[in-house]
Design a protein around this motif. Structure first.
Motif, PDB file in Angstrom:
ATOM      1  N   GLN A 324       1.331  -1.399   0.077  1.00  0.00           N
ATOM      2  CA  GLN A 324       0.372  -0.009   0.370  1.00  0.00           C
ATOM      3  C   GLN A 324       0.300   1.351   0.184  1.00  0.00           C
ATOM      4  O   GLN A 324       0.387   2.153   0.445  1.00  0.00           O
ATOM      5  N   LEU A 325       2.151   1.055  -0.938  1.00  0.00           N
ATOM      6  CA  LEU A 325       2.778   2.183  -0.434  1.00  0.00           C
ATOM      7  C   LEU A 325       3.024   2.843  -2.589  1.00  0.00           C
ATOM      8  O   LEU A 325       4.073   3.546  -2.787  1.00  0.00           O
ATOM      9  N   GLY A 326       2.029   2.192  -2.837  1.00  0.00           N
ATOM     10  CA  GLY A 326       2.048   2.560  -4.670  1.00  0.00           C
ATOM     11  C   GLY A 326       2.421   3.883  -4.742  1.00  0.00           C
ATOM     12  O   GLY A 326       2.908   4.744  -6.175  1.00  0.00           O
ATOM     13  N   ASN A 327       1.485   5.337  -3.835  1.00  0.00           N
ATOM     14  CA  ASN A 327       1.521   6.634  -4.465  1.00  0.00           C
ATOM     15  C   ASN A 327       2.854   7.006  -4.326  1.00  0.00           C
ATOM     16  O   ASN A 327       3.017   8.416  -4.769  1.00  0.00           O
ATOM     17  N   ILE A 328       3.703   6.621  -3.137  1.00  0.00           N
ATOM     18  CA  ILE A 328       4.809   7.162  -2.824  1.00  0.00           C
ATOM     19  C   ILE A 328       6.152   7.920  -4.107  1.00  0.00           C
ATOM     20  O   ILE A 328       5.808   6.599  -4.882  1.00  0.00           O
ATOM     21  N   LYS A 329       6.407   8.640  -4.439  1.00  0.00           N
ATOM     22  CA  LYS A 329       7.359   9.032  -4.756  1.00  0.00           C
ATOM     23  C   LYS A 329       8.875   8.215  -5.090  1.00  0.00           C
ATOM     24  O   LYS A 329       9.644   8.929  -3.828  1.00  0.00           O
ATOM     25  N   PHE A 330       9.732   7.641  -6.034  1.00  0.00           N
ATOM     26  CA  PHE A 330      10.234   6.839  -5.664  1.00  0.00           C
ATOM     27  C   PHE A 330      11.541   7.391  -6.696  1.00  0.00           C
ATOM     28  O   PHE A 330      11.551   7.021  -8.120  1.00  0.00           O
ATOM     29  N   SER A 331      13.219   6.780  -6.384  1.00  0.00           N
ATOM     30  CA  SER A 331      13.486   7.026  -7.413  1.00  0.00           C
ATOM     31  C   SER A 331      14.878   5.716  -7.009  1.00  0.00           C
ATOM     32  O   SER A 331      14.885   4.659  -5.651  1.00  0.00           O
ATOM     33  N   TYR A 332      15.332   5.211  -8.200  1.00  0.00           N
ATOM     34  CA  TYR A 332      16.736   3.672  -7.941  1.00  0.00           C
ATOM     35  C   TYR A 332      17.384   3.972  -8.802  1.00  0.00           C
ATOM     36  O   TYR A 332      17.182   4.797  -9.660  1.00  0.00           O
ATOM     37  N   HIS A 333      19.346   3.923  -8.399  1.00  0.00           N
ATOM     38  CA  HIS A 333      20.191   4.465  -9.050  1.00  0.00           C
ATOM     39  C   HIS A 333      21.234   3.363  -8.136  1.00  0.00           C
ATOM     40  O   HIS A 333      21.273   3.119  -7.201  1.00  0.00           O
ATOM     41  N   GLY A 353      13.031  15.261  -3.974  1.00  0.00           N
ATOM     42  CA  GLY A 353      11.938  15.526  -4.137  1.00  0.00           C
ATOM     43  C   GLY A 353      10.824  14.793  -3.580  1.00  0.00           C
ATOM     44  O   GLY A 353       9.949  14.272  -3.582  1.00  0.00           O
ATOM     45  N   ASN A 354      11.909  13.353  -3.420  1.00  0.00           N
ATOM     46  CA  ASN A 354      11.509  11.710  -3.128  1.00  0.00           C
ATOM     47  C   ASN A 354      11.386  11.326  -1.902  1.00  0.00           C
ATOM     48  O   ASN A 354      11.990  12.052  -0.959  1.00  0.00           O
ATOM     49  N   GLN A 355      10.057  10.582  -1.698  1.00  0.00           N
ATOM     50  CA  GLN A 355      10.509  10.098  -0.422  1.00  0.00           C
ATOM     51  C   GLN A 355      10.887   9.134  -0.276  1.00  0.00           C
ATOM     52  O   GLN A 355      11.648   8.376   0.933  1.00  0.00           O
ATOM     53  N   LEU A 356      11.406   8.635  -1.470  1.00  0.00           N
ATOM     54  CA  LEU A 356      12.876   6.670  -0.873  1.00  0.00           C
ATOM     55  C   LEU A 356      13.806   7.298  -1.597  1.00  0.00           C
ATOM     56  O   LEU A 356      13.262   6.717  -3.321  1.00  0.00           O
ATOM     57  N   ASN A 357      14.604   7.431  -2.081  1.00  0.00           N
ATOM     58  CA  ASN A 357      15.849   7.193  -2.592  1.00  0.00           C
ATOM     59  C   ASN A 357      16.460   5.896  -2.596  1.00  0.00           C
ATOM     60  O   ASN A 357      17.658   5.633  -1.702  1.00  0.00           O
ATOM     61  N   ALA A 358      16.248   4.952  -3.152  1.00  0.00           N
ATOM     62  CA  ALA A 358      17.045   3.297  -3.040  1.00  0.00           C
ATOM     63  C   ALA A 358      18.288   3.497  -4.694  1.00  0.00           C
ATOM     64  O   ALA A 358      18.636   4.190  -5.229  1.00  0.00           O
ATOM     65  N   ILE A 359      19.856   2.827  -3.646  1.00  0.00           N
ATOM     66  CA  ILE A 359      20.697   3.436  -4.060  1.00  0.00           C
ATOM     67  C   ILE A 359      21.732   2.456  -3.802  1.00  0.00           C
ATOM     68  O   ILE A 359      22.307   1.752  -2.711  1.00  0.00           O
TER      69      ILE A 359
END
Length: 522
Positions: A324-333, A353-359
């Motif tokens: 149920q977190l499909g609406n969050i703004k995230f990035s992957y690098h 500006g993202n809630q989650l940045n996966a690096i």
């Protein structure tokens, strides 16, 4: 041990009681009356330490200090003064003095300063050795008990602590004792995994640790649900707990550490399995079943991990949706080189500006897999201490450090973790396999594998380990402790090439008990 002291003071005659006290303690003291005399003396004779009065006619103590340090930068200097003015202390400290004493002097105050500077290493070594000897007995007794996963994590943390402490010591004998103890610990740990791992995955009532596929849901997503600030989830591939401990002081300058803990990697302890499990929230066989278009087998690949992690952002997107977190703004690098790391730093304002940045940072993994420069890597990192040193040096000068500093400046929150660790392999285990057998040195899977079962964890029913089963007769085998698989063909050449290299995929504390750290910018 006897030390030579040079003491410069324009009232040196008044200090005779102190000089006699030091002489009675075995020190050789050479008294001089001025800074210029002190400079002449250090040119003529080797001294272990210099005492300088700050207020001397002609050349002051600070001026003398500056000239001594230009020629003898490593010679310890203690500044002595009547003044308690702060600016004098700051000047002296800025000029790299080793201690600062204020008159009137106390004999024990002088002796303490000497011991702190000259005998510091010896005293610390003796105390470290004494404390470890006591801990050695305590740890040896713990192995006799029936330990759970939490106790094993605590034991591993203690071993890492003592490994780093003994690394500062010159006591080679105690270091050898430690290596024997760590080897014994890994042997007992392997027995524990043989008895427990299958139950962790299949018995709902089993006392189990946090595993790779549970990491995001249990440790990362709660931050997303409870805070509006951006979270940076940084996964350094192939990163051990001891490596975290040597870089921790670098980050404590600008981060507060909220959590410093560990979790357990699944088997095999490799990027293709453990890291995919993190981002998908699934065990490997479930990934293959639910997302066959994204699951890539490591059978018959030139390097068992190339191309096995191309769908991590897709896995993560699906995992967020299932929670149920499909609406969050995230990035992957995924960062594979320095230029990509610098570009990420430049892009930080947008990432905020993202809630989650996966690096994902692949540096440590690339270093351990430098097949073409194997001999160079062996020379740069001949042992665990060398590997830790390379990791620290890399981080200090890397774009990742720049990124972390900038996040801290913005009071951001960071998670640093990994997908698995690694171990320096020493001893070979012979194995025979067919052409499609994977190439990893610490685990193999395939049909009709031939191997001895000593120091090997055998999984004849892959479904019990939630692993893909390409063939009816597929089995998985994992080397334990510091063993690695070697084929009978060109056996000696193969063993000589890979012995003393850092590998992963098998069963050891270093590979399975791995760091999870949360940081908050100060």
């Amino acid at each position: 041990m006897s030390y030579n002291i040079l003491w410069a003071d324009d009232e040196i005659d008044l200090l005779k009681p102190h000089i006699m006290f030091l002489t009675s303690k075995g020190f050789h003291v050479t008294p001089v009356n001025s800074g210029s005399d002190a400079l002449e003396e250090v040119e003529k004779k080797d001294y272990d330490i210099v005492f300088l009065d700050e207020m001397m006619p002609g050349m002051s103590g600070l001026e003398t200090l500056a000239q001594i340090k230009q020629t003898f930068p490593s010679l310890p200097v203690v500044m002595i003064t009547k003044s308690e003015e702060e600016y004098i202390m700051e000047d002296a400290i800025g000029s790299k003095i080793d201690d600062y004493l204020i008159k009137p002097l106390n004999p024990n105050q002088i002796l303490l300063s000497l011991k702190k500077i000259l005998d510091n290493k010896r005293l610390i070594n003796e105390k470290t050795t004494q404390n470890y000897q006591q801990e050695f007995r305590n740890l040896a007794m713990q192995y006799q008990d029936r330990l759970g996963h939490d106790e094993w994590a605590d034991i591993y943390k203690k071993l890492v602590y003592w490994e780093l402490e003994l690394e500062k010591s010159d006591d080679e004998g105690m270091s050898e004792v430690f290596l024997m103890q760590k080897s014994e610990a890994n042997s007992n740990y392997s027995k524990f995994i043989r008895e427990s791992y299958e139950d962790w995955l299949n018995d709902p009532k089993a006392d189990k640790p946090l595993l790779s596929y549970q990491l995001m849901k249990q440790k990362v997503f709660p931050f997303l649900k409870s805070a509006n600030e951006p979270l940076f989830f940084i996964l350094i591939d192939n990163f051990r707990y001891d490596q975290w401990k040597v870089i921790q002081p670098l980050l404590e300058e600008f981060f507060s550490i909220e959590e410093d803990s560990t979790y357990y990697s699944i088997l095999p302890t490799t990027t293709g399995y453990a890291r995919n499990a993190i981002f998908s929230g699934l065990m490997p066989s479930d990934m293959e079943r639910m997302f066959p278009q994204w699951w890539v087998s490591d059978e018959n690949t030139p390097d068992g991990e190339e191309g096995l992690n191309n769908y991590e952002p897709d896995f993560l997107k699906k995992l967020l949706e299932r929670n149920q977190l499909g609406n969050i703004k995230f990035s992957y690098h995924k960062i594979l080189n320095s230029n990509q790391g610098k570009a990420l730093v430049d892009n930080l304002p947008n990432l905020m500006g993202n809630q989650l940045n996966a690096i994902v940072y692949n540096f440590v993994d690339m270093l351990s897999h430098a097949r073409t420069d194997m001999q160079m890597i062996k020379e740069l990192a001949p042992d665990d201490a060398g590997y830790r040193s390379i990791t620290r040096s890399w981080l200090l000068h890397s774009p990742l450090m720049d990124l972390l500093r900038k996040i801290a400046d913005k009071k951001g929150r960071v998670i640093i973790t990994t997908d698995h660790g690694m171990i320096r392999v020493q001893k070979p285990v012979k194995i025979v396999g067919y052409r499609e057998t994977n190439t990893n040195l610490r685990y193999k899977h395939g049909k009709n594998l031939g191997f001895g079962e000593d120091h090997v964890l055998v999984c004849r029913k892959p479904e019990r380990f939630f692993l893909p089963k390409p063939h009816v007769s597929t089995a998985y085998v994992f080397t334990e402790e510091d063993y690695f698989f070697a084929y009978p063909n060109n056996y000696n050449q193969y063993v000589n090439l890979y012995r003393d290299t850092f590998q992963h995929g098998g069963v050891s504390m270093e590979e399975m008990i791995i760091p999870f750290v949360t940081l908050k910018g100060k």
